[in-house]
Scaffold this motif. Structure first.
Motif, PDB file in Angstrom:
ATOM      1  N   ARG A  69       0.756  -0.714   0.275  1.00  0.00           N
ATOM      2  CA  ARG A  69       0.056  -0.224  -0.152  1.00  0.00           C
ATOM      3  C   ARG A  69       1.201   1.265  -0.471  1.00  0.00           C
ATOM      4  N   THR A  70       0.480   2.340  -0.252  1.00  0.00           N
ATOM      5  CA  THR A  70       0.962   3.636  -0.607  1.00  0.00           C
ATOM      6  C   THR A  70       0.633   4.243   0.905  1.00  0.00           C
ATOM      7  N   ARG A  71       1.574   5.120   1.058  1.00  0.00           N
ATOM      8  CA  ARG A  71       2.878   5.459   2.166  1.00  0.00           C
ATOM      9  C   ARG A  71       2.195   7.073   1.838  1.00  0.00           C
ATOM     10  N   ALA A  72       2.146   8.113   3.076  1.00  0.00           N
ATOM     11  CA  ALA A  72       2.067   9.443   2.952  1.00  0.00           C
ATOM     12  C   ALA A  72       3.485   9.521   2.304  1.00  0.00           C
ATOM     13  N   GLY A  73       4.308   9.384   2.887  1.00  0.00           N
ATOM     14  CA  GLY A  73       5.904   9.763   2.157  1.00  0.00           C
ATOM     15  C   GLY A  73       5.625   9.559   0.631  1.00  0.00           C
ATOM     16  N   LEU A  92       4.181  10.119  -1.652  1.00  0.00           N
ATOM     17  CA  LEU A  92       3.238  10.875  -2.903  1.00  0.00           C
ATOM     18  C   LEU A  92       4.341  11.949  -3.933  1.00  0.00           C
ATOM     19  N   PRO A  93       4.433  12.153  -3.151  1.00  0.00           N
ATOM     20  CA  PRO A  93       5.757  12.700  -4.476  1.00  0.00           C
ATOM     21  C   PRO A  93       6.216  12.137  -5.171  1.00  0.00           C
ATOM     22  N   ALA A  94       7.296  11.084  -4.432  1.00  0.00           N
ATOM     23  CA  ALA A  94       7.261  10.367  -6.151  1.00  0.00           C
ATOM     24  C   ALA A  94       7.301  10.077  -7.280  1.00  0.00           C
ATOM     25  N   LEU A  95       5.034   9.501  -6.745  1.00  0.00           N
ATOM     26  CA  LEU A  95       4.075   9.261  -7.288  1.00  0.00           C
ATOM     27  C   LEU A  95       4.229  10.139  -8.727  1.00  0.00           C
ATOM     28  N   GLU A  96       4.882  11.437  -8.435  1.00  0.00           N
ATOM     29  CA  GLU A  96       4.668  11.938  -9.732  1.00  0.00           C
ATOM     30  C   GLU A  96       5.466  11.906 -10.501  1.00  0.00           C
ATOM     31  N   TRP A  97       6.803  10.894 -10.126  1.00  0.00           N
ATOM     32  CA  TRP A  97       7.257   9.985 -11.932  1.00  0.00           C
ATOM     33  C   TRP A  97       7.596  11.321 -11.948  1.00  0.00           C
ATOM     34  N   HIS A  98       9.140  12.477 -11.146  1.00  0.00           N
ATOM     35  CA  HIS A  98      10.347  12.969 -11.479  1.00  0.00           C
ATOM     36  C   HIS A  98       9.072  14.737 -12.841  1.00  0.00           C
ATOM     37  N   GLY A  99       7.825  14.377 -12.495  1.00  0.00           N
ATOM     38  CA  GLY A  99       6.833  15.866 -13.483  1.00  0.00           C
ATOM     39  C   GLY A  99       5.944  15.227 -13.893  1.00  0.00           C
ATOM     40  N   ILE A 153      -3.737  12.225  -7.601  1.00  0.00           N
ATOM     41  CA  ILE A 153      -3.394  11.447  -6.142  1.00  0.00           C
ATOM     42  C   ILE A 153      -3.396  11.644  -4.979  1.00  0.00           C
ATOM     43  N   GLU A 154      -3.386  12.399  -4.544  1.00  0.00           N
ATOM     44  CA  GLU A 154      -3.927  13.399  -2.816  1.00  0.00           C
ATOM     45  C   GLU A 154      -5.135  12.622  -2.349  1.00  0.00           C
ATOM     46  N   ALA A 155      -5.822  13.026  -3.941  1.00  0.00           N
ATOM     47  CA  ALA A 155      -8.021  12.485  -3.419  1.00  0.00           C
ATOM     48  C   ALA A 155      -7.791  11.201  -3.136  1.00  0.00           C
ATOM     49  N   GLY A 192      12.846   1.506  -2.977  1.00  0.00           N
ATOM     50  CA  GLY A 192      12.210   2.522  -2.390  1.00  0.00           C
ATOM     51  C   GLY A 192      11.910   3.520  -3.786  1.00  0.00           C
ATOM     52  N   PHE A 193      12.093   3.149  -5.287  1.00  0.00           N
ATOM     53  CA  PHE A 193      11.369   4.034  -6.376  1.00  0.00           C
ATOM     54  C   PHE A 193       9.948   3.222  -6.813  1.00  0.00           C
ATOM     55  N   PRO A 194       9.244   4.170  -7.194  1.00  0.00           N
ATOM     56  CA  PRO A 194       7.521   3.753  -7.462  1.00  0.00           C
ATOM     57  C   PRO A 194       7.263   2.934  -8.566  1.00  0.00           C
ATOM     58  N   ALA A 195       7.516   2.025  -8.727  1.00  0.00           N
ATOM     59  CA  ALA A 195       7.761   1.705 -10.264  1.00  0.00           C
ATOM     60  C   ALA A 195       6.759   1.293 -10.625  1.00  0.00           C
ATOM     61  N   GLY A 196       5.510   1.241 -10.006  1.00  0.00           N
ATOM     62  CA  GLY A 196       4.413   0.989 -10.828  1.00  0.00           C
ATOM     63  C   GLY A 196       3.380   1.037  -9.698  1.00  0.00           C
ATOM     64  N   GLN A 197       2.260   1.667 -10.048  1.00  0.00           N
ATOM     65  CA  GLN A 197       0.723   2.266  -9.162  1.00  0.00           C
ATOM     66  C   GLN A 197      -0.373   0.643  -9.877  1.00  0.00           C
ATOM     67  N   ALA A 198      -1.454   0.712  -9.047  1.00  0.00           N
ATOM     68  CA  ALA A 198      -2.878   0.089  -9.075  1.00  0.00           C
ATOM     69  C   ALA A 198      -3.560   0.767  -8.135  1.00  0.00           C
ATOM     70  N   TRP A 199      -4.405   1.219  -8.143  1.00  0.00           N
ATOM     71  CA  TRP A 199      -5.329   1.735  -7.293  1.00  0.00           C
ATOM     72  C   TRP A 199      -7.341   1.739  -7.625  1.00  0.00           C
ATOM     73  N   ILE A 200      -6.776   0.854  -6.441  1.00  0.00           N
ATOM     74  CA  ILE A 200      -8.803   0.237  -6.765  1.00  0.00           C
ATOM     75  C   ILE A 200      -9.822   1.654  -6.097  1.00  0.00           C
ATOM     76  N   ASP A 201     -10.770   1.290  -6.371  1.00  0.00           N
ATOM     77  CA  ASP A 201     -11.687   2.732  -5.845  1.00  0.00           C
ATOM     78  C   ASP A 201     -13.174   1.426  -5.117  1.00  0.00           C
ATOM     79  N   PHE A 202     -13.444   1.832  -3.771  1.00  0.00           N
ATOM     80  CA  PHE A 202     -14.456   0.710  -3.364  1.00  0.00           C
ATOM     81  C   PHE A 202     -15.282   1.099  -3.373  1.00  0.00           C
ATOM     82  N   ALA A 203     -15.522   2.552  -3.116  1.00  0.00           N
ATOM     83  CA  ALA A 203     -16.765   3.691  -3.086  1.00  0.00           C
ATOM     84  C   ALA A 203     -17.489   3.694  -4.501  1.00  0.00           C
ATOM     85  N   ARG A 204     -17.001   4.430  -5.624  1.00  0.00           N
ATOM     86  CA  ARG A 204     -17.669   4.899  -6.371  1.00  0.00           C
ATOM     87  C   ARG A 204     -19.002   3.745  -7.512  1.00  0.00           C
ATOM     88  N   LYS A 205     -19.305   2.227  -6.805  1.00  0.00           N
ATOM     89  CA  LYS A 205     -20.117   1.572  -7.625  1.00  0.00           C
ATOM     90  C   LYS A 205     -20.328   0.447  -6.196  1.00  0.00           C
TER      91      LYS A 205
END
Length: 126
Positions: free
Chosen positions: A20-24, A26-33, A42-44, A63-76
């Motif tokens: 799971r993603t941690r608060a720390g 978040l900045p790296a999830l921007e992937w160098h801009g 990302i913050e939402a 230590g590098f976020p090489a990949g991401q997958a987000w899951i929304d349980f609320a919308r549907k």
């Protein structure tokens, strides 16, 4: 080794942990801009994870976020459906099976939440 230094062939293997993603993170999830314009999204998504309405999976490669997958349980939720979105792998890590690992982890996360059906949310341009 040639006269200019070491020569590598093939893809270097790096240990990866799906977590799971941690608060720390978040900045790296921007992937160098590359995803800086998506900072609010990302913050939402992280706030949704903190509320229990979602999960942000991160493929951590030394230590590098090489990949991401987000899951929304609320919308549907009213349909008993989870949505997988923001599934992406940093270009240097593509074609090595990381996307497959993320999708398997996302599936396990959805099933572990007691949801049996998920959809993949994609942009119209993708």
């Amino acid at each position: 080794m040639d006269g200019d230094g070491l020569r590598f062939e093939g893809i270097a293997r790096v240990p990866v942990t799906i977590r799971r993603t941690r608060a720390g993170d978040l900045p790296a999830l921007e992937w160098h801009g590359l995803y800086t314009p998506m900072r609010e999204v990302i913050e939402a998504a992280f706030r949704a994870q903190e509320r229990g309405d979602g999960v942000m999976l991160l493929a951590d490669a030394n230590g590098f976020p090489a990949g991401q997958a987000w899951i929304d349980f609320a919308r549907k939720a009213h349909l008993g459906l989870a949505t997988l979105w923001a599934v992406r792998v940093f270009p240097a890590f593509r074609r090595g099976g990381l996307g497959t690992l993320l999708m398997h982890a996302a599936e396990r996360t959805v099933l572990g939440r007691g949801v049996s059906t998920a959809e993949l949310g994609v942009d119209r341009d993708n």
